[in-house]
Scaffold this active site. Structure first.
Site, PDB file in Angstrom:
ATOM      1  N   ASP A   1       0.852  -1.189   0.000  1.00 19.90           N
ATOM      2  CA  ASP A   1       0.000   0.000   0.000  1.00 19.90           C
ATOM      3  C   ASP A   1       0.883   1.232   0.000  1.00 19.90           C
ATOM      4  O   ASP A   1       1.914   1.268   0.683  1.00 19.90           O
ATOM      5  CB  ASP A   1      -0.926   0.026   1.214  1.00 19.90           C
ATOM      6  CG  ASP A   1      -1.927   1.169   1.122  1.00 19.90           C
ATOM      7  OD1 ASP A   1      -2.933   1.007   0.411  1.00 19.90           O
ATOM      8  OD2 ASP A   1      -1.681   2.233   1.742  1.00 19.90           O
TER       9      ASP A   1
ATOM     10  N   GLU B   1       0.758   5.646   0.202  1.00 25.19           N
ATOM     11  CA  GLU B   1       0.039   6.905   0.347  1.00 25.19           C
ATOM     12  C   GLU B   1       0.746   7.936  -0.527  1.00 25.19           C
ATOM     13  O   GLU B   1       1.986   7.929  -0.624  1.00 25.19           O
ATOM     14  CB  GLU B   1       0.000   7.362   1.803  1.00 25.19           C
ATOM     15  CG  GLU B   1      -0.695   6.392   2.745  1.00 25.19           C
ATOM     16  CD  GLU B   1      -2.139   6.111   2.381  1.00 25.19           C
ATOM     17  OE1 GLU B   1      -2.799   6.996   1.799  1.00 25.19           O
ATOM     18  OE2 GLU B   1      -2.609   4.994   2.669  1.00 25.19           O
TER      19      GLU B   1
ATOM     20  N   HIS C   1      -6.203   5.123   5.893  1.00 26.74           N
ATOM     21  CA  HIS C   1      -5.445   5.863   4.877  1.00 26.74           C
ATOM     22  C   HIS C   1      -4.004   6.044   5.318  1.00 26.74           C
ATOM     23  O   HIS C   1      -3.380   7.072   5.055  1.00 26.74           O
ATOM     24  CB  HIS C   1      -6.106   7.205   4.550  1.00 26.74           C
ATOM     25  CG  HIS C   1      -7.359   7.077   3.761  1.00 26.74           C
ATOM     26  ND1 HIS C   1      -7.374   6.642   2.447  1.00 26.74           N
ATOM     27  CD2 HIS C   1      -8.650   7.316   4.103  1.00 26.74           C
ATOM     28  CE1 HIS C   1      -8.628   6.629   2.007  1.00 26.74           C
ATOM     29  NE2 HIS C   1      -9.418   7.021   2.994  1.00 26.74           N
TER      30      HIS C   1
ATOM     31  N   ASP D   1      -3.711  -0.025   6.217  1.00 30.18           N
ATOM     32  CA  ASP D   1      -4.422  -0.499   5.037  1.00 30.18           C
ATOM     33  C   ASP D   1      -3.915  -1.864   4.579  1.00 30.18           C
ATOM     34  O   ASP D   1      -4.694  -2.684   4.079  1.00 30.18           O
ATOM     35  CB  ASP D   1      -4.303   0.525   3.902  1.00 30.18           C
ATOM     36  CG  ASP D   1      -5.127   1.784   4.173  1.00 30.18           C
ATOM     37  OD1 ASP D   1      -5.738   1.879   5.254  1.00 30.18           O
ATOM     38  OD2 ASP D   1      -5.151   2.670   3.307  1.00 30.18           O
TER      39      ASP D   1
END
Length: 202
Positions: free
Chosen positions: A28, A30, A166, A171
């Site tokens: 994941d 961001e 988030h 996540d």
């Protein structure tokens, strides 16, 4: 998995696998926005899974060298101050890619993450990121067609999973739990979520 680029006009990408695996890396990212090549990665996580259990993880904030947009700070909780002492992507990307190795990668709406990884790996390392991948977004649509929607936060609430935040590590945890539940439900109900026509009423 890395291959040299130079003869290709665009970085290559791996293929979506058509079966369940128990050895893989959950990933994941961001970012400061939605467009690879324009926006920047500000956090990355990979969790190595072996025989269905997390065996190791790699987590790092990333300094994009410009202020975090306010809407991203509100969404993720990642502020400019938080990334000010973090490594630049050029310093940490090779470690991240090496951690993933040749693993199949798993993510929720994983093509978003792959867009950034393929672009940045080609730009910084001069290679293509061509690991094959699984996407819990498409799998959940087949196995859990009756949820309100297939956003990770919605699925976490309606399927009683850990709440995503988030943030990359949170996540990844939720995505793995979702994948495990997809696998369990598909096996118990004899669903093939890799078939174009399969779905479940469960």
């Amino acid at each position: 998995m890395l291959i040299p680029i130079g003869i290709f006009t665009e970085p290559q990408r791996g293929v979506r696998v058509q079966e369940f695996f128990q050895d893989y890396c959950v990933i994941d990212l961001e970012t400061t926005g939605y467009n690879a090549g324009w926006d920047s990665i500000i956090e990355l996580c990979a969790m190595r899974v072996r025989n269905g259990a997390v065996s190791d993880k790699f987590v790092s904030l990333v300094n994009p060298n410009f202020p975090i947009p306010s809407f991203i700070e509100n969404l993720t909780g990642i502020s400019t101050d938080m990334v000010s002492s973090a490594p630049a992507l050029e310093e940490v990307l090779s470690q991240y890619i090496n951690f993933i190795g040749d693993d199949i990668v798993l993510g929720h709406n994983v093509t978003f993450d792959l867009n950034f990884l393929t672009f940045e790996t080609a730009r910084i390392l001069g290679h293509s990121f061509v690991n094959n991948y699984m996407d819990t977004l498409s799998l959940s649509r087949k196995v859990f067609p009756n949820t309100t929607n297939h956003r990770l936060a919605t699925l976490a609430t309606e399927l009683s999973l850990s709440s995503p935040a988030h943030r990359s590590e949170a996540d990844c945890i939720t995505t793995k739990e979702l994948y495990d539940l997809i696998y369990k439900t598909a096996k118990e109900n004899q669903i093939d979520p890799f078939s174009k026509n399969s779905s479940s009423s469960h």
